[in-house]
Design a protein around this motif. Sequence first.
Motif, PDB file in Angstrom:
ATOM      1  N   TYR A  65     -10.714  -4.783   2.278  1.00 44.58           N
ATOM      2  CA  TYR A  65      -9.481  -4.342   1.646  1.00 44.58           C
ATOM      3  C   TYR A  65      -8.732  -5.486   0.994  1.00 44.58           C
ATOM      4  O   TYR A  65      -8.395  -6.471   1.644  1.00 44.58           O
ATOM      5  CB  TYR A  65      -8.527  -3.701   2.668  1.00 44.58           C
ATOM      6  N   THR A  67      -5.303  -7.117  -0.388  1.00 47.93           N
ATOM      7  CA  THR A  67      -3.926  -6.949   0.079  1.00 47.93           C
ATOM      8  C   THR A  67      -2.912  -7.090  -1.042  1.00 47.93           C
ATOM      9  O   THR A  67      -1.720  -6.975  -0.812  1.00 47.93           O
ATOM     10  CB  THR A  67      -3.606  -7.969   1.178  1.00 47.93           C
ATOM     11  N   THR A  68      -3.363  -7.351  -2.261  1.00 51.19           N
ATOM     12  CA  THR A  68      -2.437  -7.490  -3.382  1.00 51.19           C
ATOM     13  C   THR A  68      -2.862  -6.568  -4.515  1.00 51.19           C
ATOM     14  O   THR A  68      -3.949  -6.009  -4.513  1.00 51.19           O
ATOM     15  CB  THR A  68      -2.418  -8.940  -3.897  1.00 51.19           C
ATOM     16  N   GLY A  69      -1.993  -6.464  -5.507  1.00 51.20           N
ATOM     17  CA  GLY A  69      -2.302  -5.646  -6.669  1.00 51.20           C
ATOM     18  C   GLY A  69      -1.557  -4.327  -6.616  1.00 51.20           C
ATOM     19  O   GLY A  69      -1.051  -3.921  -5.583  1.00 51.20           O
ATOM     20  N   ALA A  70      -1.488  -3.636  -7.746  1.00 50.49           N
ATOM     21  CA  ALA A  70      -0.778  -2.363  -7.836  1.00 50.49           C
ATOM     22  C   ALA A  70      -1.769  -1.212  -7.816  1.00 50.49           C
ATOM     23  O   ALA A  70      -2.920  -1.341  -8.220  1.00 50.49           O
ATOM     24  CB  ALA A  70       0.046  -2.314  -9.114  1.00 50.49           C
ATOM     25  N   TYR A  71      -1.299  -0.082  -7.328  1.00 49.10           N
ATOM     26  CA  TYR A  71      -2.115   1.120  -7.248  1.00 49.10           C
ATOM     27  C   TYR A  71      -1.252   2.261  -7.774  1.00 49.10           C
ATOM     28  O   TYR A  71      -0.286   2.654  -7.114  1.00 49.10           O
ATOM     29  CB  TYR A  71      -2.533   1.357  -5.796  1.00 49.10           C
ATOM     30  N   SER A 105       1.865  -0.481  -3.806  1.00 52.00           N
ATOM     31  CA  SER A 105       0.980  -1.615  -3.586  1.00 52.00           C
ATOM     32  C   SER A 105      -0.419  -1.064  -3.360  1.00 52.00           C
ATOM     33  O   SER A 105      -0.595   0.076  -2.907  1.00 52.00           O
ATOM     34  CB  SER A 105       1.429  -2.438  -2.379  1.00 52.00           C
ATOM     35  N   TYR A 106      -1.406  -1.876  -3.679  1.00 48.82           N
ATOM     36  CA  TYR A 106      -2.783  -1.439  -3.505  1.00 48.82           C
ATOM     37  C   TYR A 106      -3.035  -1.022  -2.059  1.00 48.82           C
ATOM     38  O   TYR A 106      -3.656   0.001  -1.800  1.00 48.82           O
ATOM     39  CB  TYR A 106      -3.753  -2.558  -3.910  1.00 48.82           C
ATOM     40  N   GLY A 109      -1.306   2.413  -1.397  1.00 47.76           N
ATOM     41  CA  GLY A 109      -1.970   3.494  -2.125  1.00 47.76           C
ATOM     42  C   GLY A 109      -3.333   3.835  -1.569  1.00 47.76           C
ATOM     43  O   GLY A 109      -3.650   5.005  -1.342  1.00 47.76           O
ATOM     44  N   GLN A 110      -4.152   2.823  -1.332  1.00 49.91           N
ATOM     45  CA  GLN A 110      -5.492   3.074  -0.806  1.00 49.91           C
ATOM     46  C   GLN A 110      -5.451   3.666   0.593  1.00 49.91           C
ATOM     47  O   GLN A 110      -6.228   4.562   0.916  1.00 49.91           O
ATOM     48  CB  GLN A 110      -6.313   1.776  -0.794  1.00 49.91           C
TER      49      GLN A 110
END
Length: 188
Positions: A65, A67-71, A105-106, A109-110
């Motif tokens: 997984y 831990t950063t990025g946009a979703y 956040s990723y 969202g995930q």
Amino acid sequence: HDTLAQTFTGITVQLELAQYLITQAEAQTSSAPNAPADLPALLEGVSTLAQTGLEAARHSVWAIYPTTGAYGTLPQDLAASLEQLTAPLELQTQFTVVGEPQPLSYLVGQNLLRVGQEAITNVLKHAQAHTLWVELAYTPATVSLRVKDDGCGFSPQAQTEGFGLVGMSERVENLHGRLSILSQLHQG
């Protein structure tokens, strides 16, 4: 890996349905028409294999997984998962988005997607439901997911063999969220 896990779950549900249909056909006639005698044993073996793969995939998911990025595609991804998991079944479904969808956040969202997929899978495997409702609700400060069915229900305090409820609880807890399970026998 989570996509693989959901695929294995779909395979398992469909194979269990096939086993049920073959058993019903055999009960009505001396043998299933045009079906080899060892087909139920074969289907059982494939189901066991799919369950083993699902378990292995779940263990490997947490290791990869980000831990950063946009979703920003949770509504679309959840709707697509609902369609994919329920397409071969005679189950009424309704997917609703309340409020204005916001990028998450990723990690959030995930994990919400995986919780939703697991909840849908639990309905398919255990609830014997006729209707399944999924609601994704956004406010400026929160996002919530509700999965509801009209199935047989269960006692949330009862001990289970699977990891579905535990996995959902751990995912939500890791996000500092709250998981509520409201169910009673015969009440969905």
